[in-house]
Design a protein around this motif. Structure first.
Motif, PDB file in Angstrom:
ATOM      1  N   LEU A   1      -5.751 -18.476   1.950  1.00 48.92           N
ATOM      2  CA  LEU A   1      -4.678 -18.618   0.978  1.00 48.92           C
ATOM      3  C   LEU A   1      -3.516 -17.681   1.296  1.00 48.92           C
ATOM      4  CD1 LEU A   1      -3.649 -19.985  -1.508  1.00 48.92           C
ATOM      5  CD2 LEU A   1      -4.944 -18.380  -2.924  1.00 48.92           C
ATOM      6  N   GLY A   2      -3.818 -16.469   1.766  1.00 42.63           N
ATOM      7  CA  GLY A   2      -2.754 -15.552   2.158  1.00 42.63           C
ATOM      8  C   GLY A   2      -1.927 -16.093   3.308  1.00 42.63           C
ATOM      9  N   TYR A   3      -2.596 -16.717   4.280  1.00 39.00           N
ATOM     10  CA  TYR A   3      -1.874 -17.321   5.403  1.00 39.00           C
ATOM     11  C   TYR A   3      -0.991 -18.474   4.928  1.00 39.00           C
ATOM     12  CZ  TYR A   3      -1.090 -19.906   9.740  1.00 39.00           C
ATOM     13  OH  TYR A   3      -0.519 -20.574  10.795  1.00 39.00           O
ATOM     14  N   ALA A   4      -1.513 -19.307   4.041  1.00 38.83           N
ATOM     15  CA  ALA A   4      -0.736 -20.443   3.545  1.00 38.83           C
ATOM     16  C   ALA A   4       0.490 -19.964   2.766  1.00 38.83           C
ATOM     17  CB  ALA A   4      -1.614 -21.323   2.656  1.00 38.83           C
TER      18      ALA A   4
ATOM     19  N   LEU B   1       0.027 -13.309  -8.778  1.00 40.13           N
ATOM     20  CA  LEU B   1       0.494 -12.056  -9.365  1.00 40.13           C
ATOM     21  C   LEU B   1       0.143 -11.980 -10.847  1.00 40.13           C
ATOM     22  CD1 LEU B   1       4.032 -11.676  -7.721  1.00 40.13           C
ATOM     23  CD2 LEU B   1       1.880 -10.579  -7.061  1.00 40.13           C
ATOM     24  N   GLY B   2       0.231 -13.109 -11.547  1.00 44.35           N
ATOM     25  CA  GLY B   2      -0.155 -13.109 -12.951  1.00 44.35           C
ATOM     26  C   GLY B   2      -1.637 -12.825 -13.142  1.00 44.35           C
ATOM     27  N   ALA B   3      -2.467 -13.339 -12.224  1.00 42.16           N
ATOM     28  CA  ALA B   3      -3.908 -13.076 -12.320  1.00 42.16           C
ATOM     29  C   ALA B   3      -4.220 -11.598 -12.128  1.00 42.16           C
ATOM     30  CB  ALA B   3      -4.660 -13.914 -11.284  1.00 42.16           C
ATOM     31  N   LEU B   4      -3.396 -10.904 -11.339  1.00 43.40           N
ATOM     32  CA  LEU B   4      -3.604  -9.469 -11.160  1.00 43.40           C
ATOM     33  C   LEU B   4      -3.393  -8.696 -12.457  1.00 43.40           C
ATOM     34  CD1 LEU B   4      -1.858  -8.821  -7.722  1.00 43.40           C
ATOM     35  CD2 LEU B   4      -4.291  -8.628  -8.220  1.00 43.40           C
TER      36      LEU B   4
ATOM     37  N   GLN C   1     -10.630 -13.291  -4.959  1.00 42.90           N
ATOM     38  CA  GLN C   1      -9.994 -12.434  -5.955  1.00 42.90           C
ATOM     39  C   GLN C   1      -8.494 -12.347  -5.683  1.00 42.90           C
ATOM     40  OE1 GLN C   1     -12.126  -8.742  -6.663  1.00 42.90           O
ATOM     41  NE2 GLN C   1     -14.036  -9.643  -5.923  1.00 42.90           N
ATOM     42  N   ALA C   2      -7.739 -12.218  -6.771  1.00 41.14           N
ATOM     43  CA  ALA C   2      -6.280 -12.230  -6.659  1.00 41.14           C
ATOM     44  C   ALA C   2      -5.769 -11.079  -5.810  1.00 41.14           C
ATOM     45  CB  ALA C   2      -5.657 -12.186  -8.054  1.00 41.14           C
ATOM     46  N   PHE C   3      -6.398  -9.920  -5.937  1.00 39.73           N
ATOM     47  CA  PHE C   3      -5.934  -8.786  -5.133  1.00 39.73           C
ATOM     48  C   PHE C   3      -6.098  -9.059  -3.643  1.00 39.73           C
ATOM     49  CE2 PHE C   3      -7.067  -4.938  -2.777  1.00 39.73           C
ATOM     50  CZ  PHE C   3      -5.894  -4.225  -2.914  1.00 39.73           C
ATOM     51  N   GLY C   4      -7.204  -9.702  -3.269  1.00 34.81           N
ATOM     52  CA  GLY C   4      -7.410 -10.030  -1.860  1.00 34.81           C
ATOM     53  C   GLY C   4      -6.380 -11.001  -1.345  1.00 34.81           C
ATOM     54  N   VAL C   5      -6.010 -11.978  -2.162  1.00 34.59           N
ATOM     55  CA  VAL C   5      -4.975 -12.934  -1.761  1.00 34.59           C
ATOM     56  C   VAL C   5      -3.645 -12.217  -1.564  1.00 34.59           C
ATOM     57  CG1 VAL C   5      -3.691 -14.986  -2.465  1.00 34.59           C
ATOM     58  CG2 VAL C   5      -6.151 -14.831  -2.920  1.00 34.59           C
ATOM     59  N   PHE C   6      -3.304 -11.351  -2.500  1.00 34.75           N
ATOM     60  CA  PHE C   6      -2.043 -10.615  -2.389  1.00 34.75           C
ATOM     61  C   PHE C   6      -2.035  -9.728  -1.142  1.00 34.75           C
ATOM     62  CE2 PHE C   6       0.268  -6.645  -3.235  1.00 34.75           C
ATOM     63  CZ  PHE C   6       1.550  -7.141  -3.437  1.00 34.75           C
TER      64      PHE C   6
ATOM     65  N   LEU D   1     -12.950  -2.590   0.099  1.00 36.35           N
ATOM     66  CA  LEU D   1     -12.638  -2.647  -1.334  1.00 36.35           C
ATOM     67  C   LEU D   1     -13.506  -3.668  -2.057  1.00 36.35           C
ATOM     68  CD1 LEU D   1      -8.734  -2.385  -1.177  1.00 36.35           C
ATOM     69  CD2 LEU D   1     -10.387  -0.580  -1.680  1.00 36.35           C
ATOM     70  N   ILE D   2     -13.693  -4.845  -1.462  1.00 39.17           N
ATOM     71  CA  ILE D   2     -14.501  -5.870  -2.111  1.00 39.17           C
ATOM     72  C   ILE D   2     -15.973  -5.486  -2.107  1.00 39.17           C
ATOM     73  CG2 ILE D   2     -15.225  -8.277  -2.016  1.00 39.17           C
ATOM     74  CD1 ILE D   2     -12.390  -7.893  -2.974  1.00 39.17           C
ATOM     75  N   PHE D   3     -16.466  -4.958  -1.001  1.00 39.34           N
ATOM     76  CA  PHE D   3     -17.873  -4.550  -0.943  1.00 39.34           C
ATOM     77  C   PHE D   3     -18.150  -3.440  -1.953  1.00 39.34           C
ATOM     78  CE2 PHE D   3     -21.493  -2.168   0.590  1.00 39.34           C
ATOM     79  CZ  PHE D   3     -22.377  -3.161   0.984  1.00 39.34           C
ATOM     80  N   LEU D   4     -17.236  -2.491  -2.037  1.00 38.98           N
ATOM     81  CA  LEU D   4     -17.402  -1.402  -2.998  1.00 38.98           C
ATOM     82  C   LEU D   4     -17.432  -1.931  -4.426  1.00 38.98           C
ATOM     83  CD1 LEU D   4     -17.449   1.631  -3.704  1.00 38.98           C
ATOM     84  CD2 LEU D   4     -14.957   1.595  -3.623  1.00 38.98           C
ATOM     85  N   GLY D   5     -16.480  -2.808  -4.765  1.00 40.82           N
ATOM     86  CA  GLY D   5     -16.450  -3.343  -6.116  1.00 40.82           C
ATOM     87  C   GLY D   5     -17.662  -4.181  -6.448  1.00 40.82           C
TER      88      GLY D   5
END
Length: 312
Positions: free
Chosen positions: A127-130, A147-150, A184-189, A235-239
């Motif tokens: 999704l980030g690439y797109a 951004l709204g999901a964040l 997750q929205a943060f990962g996409v951003f 970050l994702i593994f930690l969360g």
């Protein structure tokens, strides 16, 4: 006949105003008259002291936990507290293994954390690439939605997620623990910001050579964003590894408990946790060690990823 006289040419005039006291060779000075280099040397010890104090405050609880896992019950209840064990012991490790199925809970936590991390690496990267490199209608609206999901608190989504997982009959399953956090929205951003740093000319050259978009994504774009992938992995593994609320809600079967849920359940059970401070310290140590290992392995990429986030 007069003798020839030799004359010495006069010295050349100065090209600019001269300081009557001569050139200043002491280097740059600050307003107080102290050379900047000397002032920097005077400040460094103070900075090191402040940083050391901050580091000590942050590390002290973890150091206490790690040392307490090897203390005897006498040292754990000593007053005043004893930092270094007077007698090192592994009895609490054996007691915890006898009371809790640690290998099973460790496997559950590791399985969920690895699956959530892998899903985020794939889906967030796509999704980030797109959003960064493809032109399609509504692209800006999709990014605004991300951004709204964040901005939505995560706890606000717990009830809708529980209802959805119940309707899909995914409670007490690995799928019910993984799917709500698979993208997750943060990962996409994060991945979108990194994908923007890839030169468009490089991708256009690949398209001219006949490369398909899927090939460009996997073989060109993904290798160029390894620091971002490492950052997102940590970050994702930690969360996911430390996630407590959702596994507590989504699991009723003790066989599907993750390690944080199992340890919290054990700590709140008066029949099990009586006099178990040492075992709780051992359990906390087991929770922290995998995250610490992942961070040590990916530390270089993690630091590089944070330093270059959003650069283009």
């Amino acid at each position: 006949m007069s003798a020839a006289r030799t004359t010495t040419p006069p010295p050349s005039a100065p090209t600019g105003p001269q300081d009557p006291k001569g050139p200043d060779r002491s280097g740059p000075r600050t307003g107080g008259g102290v050379p900047a280099s000397r002032e920097g040397r005077l400040r460094k010890p103070g900075v090191y002291v402040l940083l050391s104090i901050g580091l000590l405050v942050m590390v002290a609880p973890f150091l206490w936990m790690g040392l307490s896992a090897f203390k005897t019950d006498r040292d754990l209840t000593a007053n005043p507290p004893v930092w270094i064990p007077t007698e090192w012991t592994l009895e609490h490790f054996g007691e915890l293994l006898d009371r809790l199925d640690i290998p099973l809970y460790f496997f559950n936590s590791l399985t969920v954390a690895v699956l959530v991390t892998a899903c985020n690496l794939v889906f967030c990267s796509m999704l980030g690439y797109a959003l960064a490199k493809l032109r399609f209608g509504g692209r800006n609206k999709v990014f605004a939605l991300v951004l709204g999901a964040l901005m939505v608190p995560g706890n606000l989504m717990l009830l809708p997620l529980f209802v959805l997982m119940s309707k899909l009959q995914l409670i007490d399953s690995y799928a019910g623990l993984v799917l709500p956090f698979a993208a997750q929205a943060f990962g996409v951003f994060l991945m979108r910001q990194f994908m923007q740093s890839i030169p468009d000319e490089l991708l256009e050259a690949a398209r001219i050579d006949g490369a398909r978009e899927w090939y460009i994504f996997w073989r060109i774009a993904m290798p160029l964003v390894k620091p971002a992938l490492a950052t997102l992995s940590i970050l994702i593994f930690l969360g996911s590894w430390n996630n407590f609320v959702w596994p507590l809600i989504a699991t009723n079967d003790p066989e599907k408990y993750t390690l944080p849920v199992a340890l919290a359940t054990f700590a709140t059970d008066p029949n099990q946790s009586a006099g178990s401070n040492g075992m709780l310290m051992v359990g906390s140590l087991l929770i922290i060690l995998p995250v610490l290992l992942v961070f040590i392995v990916l530390q270089r990429h993690f630091t590089q990823g944070l330093a270059t986030t959003g650069m283009k």
